[in-house]
Write an enzyme that holds these catalytic residues in place. Structure first.
Site, PDB file in Angstrom:
ATOM      1  CG  HIS A  36     -52.346  56.231  52.285  1.00 22.79           C
ATOM      2  ND1 HIS A  36     -53.667  56.459  52.588  1.00 22.79           N
ATOM      3  CD2 HIS A  36     -52.080  56.991  51.196  1.00 22.79           C
ATOM      4  CE1 HIS A  36     -54.178  57.303  51.713  1.00 22.79           C
ATOM      5  NE2 HIS A  36     -53.250  57.639  50.860  1.00 22.79           N
ATOM      6  CD  GLU A  63     -48.886  59.570  51.250  1.00 23.53           C
ATOM      7  OE1 GLU A  63     -49.790  59.328  52.067  1.00 23.53           O
ATOM      8  OE2 GLU A  63     -49.111  59.830  50.059  1.00 23.53           O
ATOM      9  CG  ASP A  65     -50.497  63.490  51.114  1.00 28.78           C
ATOM     10  OD1 ASP A  65     -49.974  63.078  50.065  1.00 28.78           O
ATOM     11  OD2 ASP A  65     -51.363  62.838  51.735  1.00 28.78           O
ATOM     12  CG  HIS A  78     -55.042  63.814  51.382  1.00 33.04           C
ATOM     13  ND1 HIS A  78     -56.212  64.092  50.698  1.00 33.04           N
ATOM     14  CD2 HIS A  78     -54.371  62.900  50.627  1.00 33.04           C
ATOM     15  CE1 HIS A  78     -56.242  63.359  49.595  1.00 33.04           C
ATOM     16  NE2 HIS A  78     -55.156  62.632  49.523  1.00 33.04           N
ATOM     17  CD  GLU A 169     -49.458  63.201  46.575  1.00 31.41           C
ATOM     18  OE1 GLU A 169     -49.770  62.292  47.357  1.00 31.41           O
ATOM     19  OE2 GLU A 169     -50.232  63.672  45.712  1.00 31.41           O
TER      20      GLU A 169
END
Ligand code: CA
Length: 329
Positions: A36, A63, A65, A78, A169
Site C-alpha cells: 500500500h 500500488e 495512486d 495519494h 488507482e
C-alpha cells in the site's frame, strides 16, 4: 538515488529468493500482498525508494495512486493536493487555492519535480501522522510519474526474474473531469504503452468511482482486471459490481465487525457474497502501527485472511504480511 539502490540490493539479498514465474493470469488461488503506497510503514509513501523496498520484501503487487499534473503527466501520489507530503507551501507559497490547499493539477511536472517529499504530516501542526515511522522532512525524496515507477518495476522484474504486478488507482475522476482532464484515458494509454492490456498482464486497476470503472470497462473496452473500491454501506451492490469488475476493495472493518460475547470475531457476509459472484476481495488497509481493536498485527491478518477469507490485503508493512502468509500456507 544510488544510495537507495544500494539499500534495495542489501534488502534484496536478505529476502527470500523466488523462482521466475510464468506469465499467468493474476494469481487466483494464492493470497496476495499489495504494498500500500509501497513499503509505506518504513519510508515516505509513494516514493521510489519505498517501492524498491516493497519489491525486495516480496509483495505480489505494488500500488500506485495516480493524479494528473497541469501538463497531463500521471503523478504517483495519494491525494489530489500536495501540502501534507511535500514542501510545496515553502517552495510555492502563492500557489494555494482559496481552500488553502495546493493542488497537483495546478503544477507542471517540472515544478512538481522541484518539491521534496516527506513522511506524511499534519499540515496545521507539522507533526507526523504516524509518529513511529520515518522522520518528517528527512533525507531527499521526490515525486515521480507513473511511467517512471513502471520502468523501475519492469526493470526489477528483468533483473530479478520475478514478476511483480502493478496496482494503479485512478484518483477522483470527477475532480479531474471538472478540471477538463480525462484521467482514465491518460492512465489507460500509459498502461497500454507498457504492455498492460489484459488480465494476463499482471496489472489490477482500481477506483472508488463506480461510474468511472464502468466507463473503463464499457466505453474504453478495457480487458484489465478491475477492482471496485468500496466505502461503507455498499454491500448490497455486489451483483451490480460483478457485471463490470473482477474484484472489490472494501475496508476491512466492513468485513470484521467486532467480537461477540464469547470473544469471537464477527464476520459479515461481504466476502462470501463477493465469492458467490466470482469477485476477488482485496481489503484495505492493514497497518502494524494502527491495530484498532486487535491485540497484534498477526491476529488482524489471521482473522482477515483465514477467518473472513479475503483474497488479498493492502498493507503498509508488506514484509510482515508476506512472512505471515508464508507461515500459514
Ligand atoms: Ca489507493
Amino acid at each position: 538515488m544510488y544510495r537507495y539502490f544500494i539499500l534495495f540490493l542489501l534488502l534484496y539479498l536478505s529476502c527470500n529468493e523466488h523462482k521466475p514465474e510464468e506469465k499467468v493470469e493474476i494469481q487466483k488461488s494464492k493470497k496476495i500482498v499489495i504494498a500500500h503506497r509501497g513499503a509505506s510503514g518504513y519510508l515516505p509513501e509513494h516514493t521510489l525508494p519505498a517501492k524498491a523496498m516493497a519489491y525486495a520484501m516480496g509483495a505480489d503487487f505494488l500500488e500506485q495512486d495516480v493524479v494528473l499534473s497541469k501538463d497531463d503527466v500521471p503523478i504517483v501520489i495519494h491525494d489530489i493536493h500536495l501540502e501534507t507530503v511535500t514542501d510545496v507551501a515553502q517552495k510555492f507559497p502563492k500557489r494555494k487555492r482559496n481552500d488553502e490547499k495546493y493542488y497537483v493539477i495546478d503544477f507542471t511536472f517540472e515544478e512538481l519535480k522541484q518539491l521534496n517529499v516527506s513522511e506524511r504530516f499534519d499540515f496545521a501542526t507539522n507533526k507526523a501522522v504516524f509518529p513511529n515511522r520515518f522522520p518528517v522532512f528527512t533525507a531527499t525524496f521526490k515525486l515521480h510519474s507513473l511511467q517512471e515507477e513502471i520502468e523501475l518495476i519492469q526493470g526489477l522484474n528483468k533483473s530479478t526474474g520475478k514478476n511483480m504486478g502493478i496496482y494503479p488507482e485512478i484518483k477522483e475522476p470527477e475532480f479531474h473531469q471538472k478540471e477538463g482532464k480525462d484521467i482514465s484515458k491518460i492512465v489507460l494509454e500509459v498502461l497500454n504503452d507498457y504492455g498492460y492490456k489484459t488480465k494476463k498482464d499482471n496489472c489490477i486497476l482500481q477506483c472508488f468511482d463506480a461510474k468511472e470503472l464502468k466507463r473503463i470497462r464499457n466505453e474504453f473496452k478495457s480487458e484489465l482486471f478491475l477492482v471496485q473500491l468500496m466505502e461503507f454501506g455498499e454491500d448490497e451492490k455486489i451483483e451490480e459490481i460483478s457485471k463490470y469488475a473482477d474484484g472489490i476493495g472494501p475496508w476491512y472493518q466492513q468485513i470484521i465487525k467486532g467480537k461477540d460475547k464469547s470473544g469471537k470475531w464477527q464476520i459479515s457476509d461481504l466476502v462470501s457474497d463477493a465469492h458467490k459472484y466470482n469477485l476477488k476481495v482485496h481489503a484495505y488497509t492493514f497497518r502494524a502501527d494502527q491495530l484498532n481493536d486487535f491485540e497484534t498485527f498477526e491476529e488482524l491478518l489471521q482473522v482477515a485472511l483465514y477467518e473472513a477469507k479475503v483474497d488479498g490485503v493492502f498493507t503498509d508493512f508488506p514484509d510482515k504480511a508476506v512472512a505471515f502468509i508464508n507461515k500459514m500456507d
